[in-house]
Design an enzyme around this catalytic site. Structure first.
Site, PDB file in Angstrom:
ATOM      1  N   LYS A  20       0.815  -1.223   0.000  1.00 42.06           N
ATOM      2  CA  LYS A  20       0.000   0.000   0.000  1.00 42.06           C
ATOM      3  C   LYS A  20       0.845   1.269   0.000  1.00 42.06           C
ATOM      4  O   LYS A  20       0.435   2.280  -0.569  1.00 42.06           O
ATOM      5  CB  LYS A  20      -0.995   0.010   1.163  1.00 42.06           C
ATOM      6  N   ARG A  94      -5.175   3.001  12.624  1.00 39.49           N
ATOM      7  CA  ARG A  94      -4.747   1.602  12.766  1.00 39.49           C
ATOM      8  C   ARG A  94      -5.379   0.919  13.968  1.00 39.49           C
ATOM      9  O   ARG A  94      -5.156  -0.265  14.180  1.00 39.49           O
ATOM     10  CB  ARG A  94      -3.237   1.581  12.974  1.00 39.49           C
ATOM     11  N   ARG A 133      11.815  -6.154   1.073  1.00 38.47           N
ATOM     12  CA  ARG A 133      11.591  -4.706   0.992  1.00 38.47           C
ATOM     13  C   ARG A 133      12.866  -3.916   1.296  1.00 38.47           C
ATOM     14  O   ARG A 133      13.665  -4.300   2.144  1.00 38.47           O
ATOM     15  CB  ARG A 133      10.504  -4.331   2.011  1.00 38.47           C
ATOM     16  N   ARG A 166      14.533  -2.220   6.456  1.00 41.65           N
ATOM     17  CA  ARG A 166      14.000  -1.661   7.696  1.00 41.65           C
ATOM     18  C   ARG A 166      14.299  -2.585   8.873  1.00 41.65           C
ATOM     19  O   ARG A 166      14.268  -3.795   8.742  1.00 41.65           O
ATOM     20  CB  ARG A 166      12.487  -1.465   7.569  1.00 41.65           C
ATOM     21  N   ARG A 177       4.134  -8.222  13.689  1.00 39.27           N
ATOM     22  CA  ARG A 177       3.346  -7.141  13.081  1.00 39.27           C
ATOM     23  C   ARG A 177       2.095  -7.687  12.382  1.00 39.27           C
ATOM     24  O   ARG A 177       1.062  -7.033  12.336  1.00 39.27           O
ATOM     25  CB  ARG A 177       4.216  -6.342  12.098  1.00 39.27           C
TER      26      ARG A 177
HETATM   27  P1  AMP Z   1       4.506   1.514   8.626  1.00 40.09           P
HETATM   28  O1  AMP Z   1       5.596   2.300   8.001  1.00 40.09           O
HETATM   29  O2  AMP Z   1       3.148   2.096   8.317  1.00 40.09           O
HETATM   30  O3  AMP Z   1       4.578   0.051   8.327  1.00 40.09           O
HETATM   31  O4  AMP Z   1       4.681   1.663  10.214  1.00 40.09           O
HETATM   32  C1  AMP Z   1       5.885   1.248  10.876  1.00 40.09           C
HETATM   33  C2  AMP Z   1       5.680   1.237  12.384  1.00 40.09           C
HETATM   34  O5  AMP Z   1       5.334   2.560  12.831  1.00 40.09           O
HETATM   35  C3  AMP Z   1       4.541   0.345  12.879  1.00 40.09           C
HETATM   36  O6  AMP Z   1       4.936  -0.998  13.057  1.00 40.09           O
HETATM   37  C4  AMP Z   1       4.223   1.015  14.210  1.00 40.09           C
HETATM   38  O7  AMP Z   1       5.198   0.707  15.182  1.00 40.09           O
HETATM   39  C5  AMP Z   1       4.363   2.490  13.884  1.00 40.09           C
HETATM   40  N1  AMP Z   1       3.121   3.113  13.382  1.00 40.09           N
HETATM   41  C6  AMP Z   1       2.913   3.650  12.146  1.00 40.09           C
HETATM   42  N2  AMP Z   1       1.683   4.163  12.040  1.00 40.09           N
HETATM   43  C7  AMP Z   1       1.086   3.954  13.242  1.00 40.09           C
HETATM   44  C8  AMP Z   1      -0.212   4.235  13.761  1.00 40.09           C
HETATM   45  N3  AMP Z   1      -1.149   4.853  13.021  1.00 40.09           N
HETATM   46  N4  AMP Z   1      -0.468   3.868  15.025  1.00 40.09           N
HETATM   47  C9  AMP Z   1       0.462   3.262  15.804  1.00 40.09           C
HETATM   48  N5  AMP Z   1       1.689   2.946  15.380  1.00 40.09           N
HETATM   49  C10 AMP Z   1       2.011   3.289  14.102  1.00 40.09           C
END
Ligand code: AMP
Length: 224
Positions: A20, A94, A133, A166, A177
């Site tokens: 996404k 989320r 990734r 990452r 996750r």
């Molecule tokens: P992402 O880049 O969207 O995969 O997010 C990476 C990490 O950031 C996640 O595993 C969470 O630890 C944190 N994170 C990102 N967005 C949120 C959110 N809306 N609420 C809580 N944690 C978030």
């Protein structure tokens, strides 16, 4: 070109590794969406080493969600004049608590989400994708070794930075996750399907990158 039916304020859901974020980047570049990417904002706070970064660093490393209050702080700082911009939320909301936060922001700042898109992939596919990734530490662009490789090996197409894996893409954190997604984020999608089914869309994220993008444009009602 964007048709009159194109959504102004869009939310994209999907498992970690659903693709996404790449879709969001592509839509942003082609149709002028400003991207609100909570994950990238949090990683940037950690890189800067500021007060917020210090409080979220461990959550990110574990693959746990950052508490809703901190997401509220993050958006208070970053969400300015949303009613004027074509916005795409990537990675927010989320949790059901964040659904309430979004409602509050919509009322306070005078905008309304007009489309929710769920990019659907199986747990197995998403785990396989996350391990391949790579991200740009400078601009946050995302790549995949097989599905979306950079033009030069391990090098960002946009700014030439050396790409990184990452820290939360290790096998252990990836599995955790997925579990968090199923327990805390899936209910958010179910919530919107129950209260606003008319603006919910879903896309089969298991296809090729181009096919997923084409299907997303079709469900959004945008013409390329
Ligand atoms: P992402 O880049 O969207 O995969 O997010 C990476 C990490 O950031 C996640 O595993 C969470 O630890 C944190 N994170 C990102 N967005 C949120 C959110 N809306 N609420 C809580 N944690 C978030």
């Amino acid at each position: 070109m964007v048709t009159a039916a194109a959504p102004m304020h869009l939310v994209m859901f999907g498992r970690p590794g659903s693709g996404k974020s790449s879709l969001a980047e592509h839509l942003g570049a082609e149709f002028g969406y400003q991207l609100i990417r909570t994950g990238e904002m949090l990683r940037e706070a950690v890189r800067r080493g500021d007060f917020l970064g210090a409080r979220v660093e461990n959550h990110l490393a574990r693959g746990d969600l950052v508490p809703d209050e901190l997401i509220f702080e993050l958006l208070e700082i970053n969400l300015k004049s949303p009613q004027k911009a074509r916005l795409l939320f990537d990675g927010f909301p989320r949790t059901l608590g964040q659904v309430e936060l979004l409602d509050r922001f919509e009322k306070k700042l005078g905008f309304a989400i007009d489309c929710f898109v769920d990019v659907v992939v199986t747990r197995e596919d998403s785990v396989a994708r996350m391990t391949g990734r790579r991200v740009c530490p400078t601009c946050g662009a995302t790549y995949h070794l097989l599905a979306k490789p950079p033009r030069l090996p391990e090098t960002c197409d946009i700014d030439g930075s050396h790409l990184e894996k990452r820290k939360d893409d290790t096998m252990e954190v990836v599995s955790f996750r997925q579990k968090i997604y199923e327990e805390q984020t899936q209910p958010v999608i179910n919530h919107y399907l129950a209260v606003s089914p008319e603006i919910c869309r879903s896309v089969d994220g298991g296809q090729s990158v181009d096919a997923v993008y084409a299907e997303t444009c079709r469900v959004l009602g945008v013409r390329r």
